[in-house]
Scaffold this motif. Sequence first.
Motif, short mmCIF file in Angstrom:
data_model
loop_
_atom_site.label_atom_id
_atom_site.label_comp_id
_atom_site.label_asym_id
_atom_site.label_seq_id
_atom_site.Cartn_x
_atom_site.Cartn_y
_atom_site.Cartn_z
N GLU A 84 29.95 36.59 38.25
CA GLU A 84 31.10 37.46 38.51
C GLU A 84 32.00 36.91 39.62
O GLU A 84 32.57 37.66 40.41
CB GLU A 84 30.66 38.91 38.79
CG GLU A 84 29.95 39.54 37.61
CD GLU A 84 29.63 41.00 37.79
OE1 GLU A 84 29.82 41.54 38.90
OE2 GLU A 84 29.20 41.62 36.81
N GLU A 85 32.13 35.59 39.66
CA GLU A 85 33.00 34.92 40.63
C GLU A 85 34.19 34.25 39.94
O GLU A 85 35.07 33.71 40.61
CB GLU A 85 32.22 33.86 41.40
CG GLU A 85 31.10 34.43 42.24
CD GLU A 85 30.18 33.37 42.82
OE1 GLU A 85 30.37 32.17 42.50
OE2 GLU A 85 29.29 33.73 43.58
N PHE A 86 34.23 34.30 38.63
CA PHE A 86 35.29 33.66 37.86
C PHE A 86 36.62 34.36 38.10
O PHE A 86 36.71 35.58 38.07
CB PHE A 86 34.94 33.72 36.36
CG PHE A 86 35.97 33.09 35.47
CD1 PHE A 86 35.95 31.72 35.24
CD2 PHE A 86 36.96 33.85 34.87
CE1 PHE A 86 36.90 31.13 34.41
CE2 PHE A 86 37.91 33.27 34.05
CZ PHE A 86 37.88 31.91 33.83
N GLY A 87 37.66 33.56 38.33
CA GLY A 87 39.00 34.11 38.47
C GLY A 87 39.46 34.30 39.89
O GLY A 87 40.63 34.58 40.12
N TRP A 88 38.56 34.13 40.84
CA TRP A 88 38.92 34.29 42.23
C TRP A 88 38.87 32.94 42.93
O TRP A 88 37.97 32.13 42.71
CB TRP A 88 38.02 35.31 42.92
CG TRP A 88 38.39 36.70 42.51
CD1 TRP A 88 39.28 37.51 43.12
CD2 TRP A 88 37.94 37.42 41.37
NE1 TRP A 88 39.42 38.69 42.43
CE2 TRP A 88 38.59 38.66 41.35
CE3 TRP A 88 37.04 37.13 40.33
CZ2 TRP A 88 38.38 39.61 40.36
CZ3 TRP A 88 36.84 38.08 39.35
CH2 TRP A 88 37.50 39.31 39.37
N CYS A 89 39.83 32.70 43.79
CA CYS A 89 39.99 31.42 44.48
C CYS A 89 38.79 31.11 45.36
O CYS A 89 38.33 31.98 46.12
CB CYS A 89 41.27 31.45 45.32
SG CYS A 89 41.58 29.95 46.27
N ASP A 90 38.28 29.90 45.27
CA ASP A 90 37.16 29.47 46.10
C ASP A 90 37.53 29.38 47.57
O ASP A 90 36.66 29.50 48.43
CB ASP A 90 36.64 28.10 45.64
CG ASP A 90 35.65 28.20 44.51
OD1 ASP A 90 35.34 29.31 44.06
OD2 ASP A 90 35.18 27.13 44.05
N ASP A 91 38.81 29.17 47.87
CA ASP A 91 39.22 29.00 49.26
C ASP A 91 39.58 30.33 49.93
O ASP A 91 39.05 30.65 50.98
CB ASP A 91 40.41 28.04 49.36
CG ASP A 91 40.02 26.60 49.03
OD1 ASP A 91 38.80 26.29 49.01
OD2 ASP A 91 40.92 25.79 48.79
N CYS A 92 40.49 31.10 49.33
CA CYS A 92 40.98 32.31 50.00
C CYS A 92 40.43 33.61 49.42
O CYS A 92 40.58 34.66 50.02
CB CYS A 92 42.51 32.33 49.99
SG CYS A 92 43.24 32.61 48.35
N GLY A 93 39.83 33.55 48.24
CA GLY A 93 39.26 34.75 47.63
C GLY A 93 40.24 35.59 46.83
O GLY A 93 39.87 36.61 46.27
N ALA A 94 41.52 35.17 46.78
CA ALA A 94 42.52 35.92 46.02
C ALA A 94 42.35 35.67 44.52
O ALA A 94 41.79 34.65 44.11
CB ALA A 94 43.92 35.49 46.45
N PHE A 95 42.84 36.61 43.73
CA PHE A 95 42.78 36.42 42.28
C PHE A 95 43.70 35.26 41.91
O PHE A 95 44.83 35.18 42.36
CB PHE A 95 43.18 37.70 41.54
CG PHE A 95 43.10 37.57 40.06
CD1 PHE A 95 41.86 37.38 39.45
CD2 PHE A 95 44.22 37.61 39.26
CE1 PHE A 95 41.76 37.24 38.08
CE2 PHE A 95 44.14 37.48 37.89
CZ PHE A 95 42.90 37.29 37.30
#
Length: 115
Positions: A84-95
Amino acid sequence: MTDPTPEELRAAFLPRLNEELDALRSASAKTTAERRPVELDQQSVGRLSRMDAMQQQAMASAQDARRLGRVRALEAAIRRIDAEEFGWCDDCGAFIGMGRLDLEPTVMRCRDCAG
């Protein structure tokens, strides 16, 4: 507009990722013979034919290496869906955004962080 839920992302992207993954694995299996080392039997083929066969083998191997890289990226995207981490930025956490994901579902950074 609200960000999609993990379930919505799973429904939207998992079939597509699995379909591409299956196609790549199938293509790799079909080209196994083309990647085998070229036999250097001078009685059966001439020097130019061997050189052409070696070039074809090298190109097939390079194409399979690119295919393997894509397979790994697709598998990583599927793991992110499962976590459930797909779609969110690895760096900032934004969609990341549906448009960006639709163009390249293996992307791991939003447009701002990708720079």
